[in-house]
Design a protein around this motif. Structure first.
Motif, PDB file in Angstrom:
ATOM      1  N   THR A 141      -6.500   3.059   5.601  1.00 50.80           N
ATOM      2  CA  THR A 141      -5.087   3.244   5.894  1.00 50.80           C
ATOM      3  C   THR A 141      -4.491   1.984   6.508  1.00 50.80           C
ATOM      4  O   THR A 141      -5.002   1.471   7.508  1.00 50.80           O
ATOM      5  N   ALA A 142      -3.447   1.466   5.898  1.00 49.66           N
ATOM      6  CA  ALA A 142      -2.821   0.223   6.350  1.00 49.66           C
ATOM      7  C   ALA A 142      -1.625  -0.087   5.470  1.00 49.66           C
ATOM      8  O   ALA A 142      -1.412   0.552   4.429  1.00 49.66           O
ATOM      9  N   MET A 143      -0.867  -1.089   5.893  1.00 48.34           N
ATOM     10  CA  MET A 143       0.138  -1.683   5.024  1.00 48.34           C
ATOM     11  C   MET A 143      -0.577  -2.761   4.222  1.00 48.34           C
ATOM     12  O   MET A 143      -1.282  -3.591   4.792  1.00 48.34           O
ATOM     13  N   TYR A 144      -0.387  -2.727   2.916  1.00 54.84           N
ATOM     14  CA  TYR A 144      -1.044  -3.673   2.026  1.00 54.84           C
ATOM     15  C   TYR A 144      -0.035  -4.692   1.520  1.00 54.84           C
ATOM     16  O   TYR A 144       1.070  -4.329   1.094  1.00 54.84           O
ATOM     17  N   TYR A 145      -0.442  -5.958   1.556  1.00 55.65           N
ATOM     18  CA  TYR A 145       0.413  -7.059   1.154  1.00 55.65           C
ATOM     19  C   TYR A 145      -0.259  -7.895   0.073  1.00 55.65           C
ATOM     20  O   TYR A 145      -1.465  -8.160   0.154  1.00 55.65           O
TER      21      TYR A 145
END
Length: 122
Positions: free
Chosen positions: A90-94
């Motif tokens: 779970t995370a913001m992916y860039y």
């Protein structure tokens, strides 16, 4: 001007899959200069996967054998196939392009997308 736009994030159950896309405008992806990163709340941005100068995918240990990075033939869209997802993914992916250091999976890139959220629940 380089613009990167991610898509494909969402919420899935543990064990599920997602495919992230990163469409580039004003830029054509080059080996050794494209990668995916992620950042969870309160944590540093970490490299997840990148395509090396040799054209091979390189991965963080935590995602090896579960994630696959690729780029389509016109070199304007990059993908991250994520399988067997875990809550710790779970995370913001860039997505990132135009590496500005010697390291493929460190966050020293000139161009970044706005991010797409991935949430994995147990």
């Amino acid at each position: 001007q380089v613009q990167l736009v991610e898509s494909g994030g969402g919420s899935v159950l543990s064990g599920g899959s997602l495919r992230l896309s990163c469409a580039a405008s004003g830029y054509t992806y080059r080996n050794g200069h494209m990668a995916w990163f992620r950042q969870a709340p309160g944590k540093e941005r970490e490299g997840v996967a990148g395509i090396g100068s040799d054209g091979r995918g390189y991965y963080a240990e935590s995602v090896k054998d579960r994630f696959t990075i690729s780029v389509e033939n016109t070199k304007t869209t990059m993908f991250l196939q994520m399988n067997s997802l875990k809550p710790e993914d779970t995370a913001m992916y860039y997505c990132a392009a135009e590496r500005s250091s010697a390291w493929l999976l460190r966050p020293y890139y000139k161009s970044w997308g706005q991010g797409t959220q991935v949430t994995v629940s147990s």
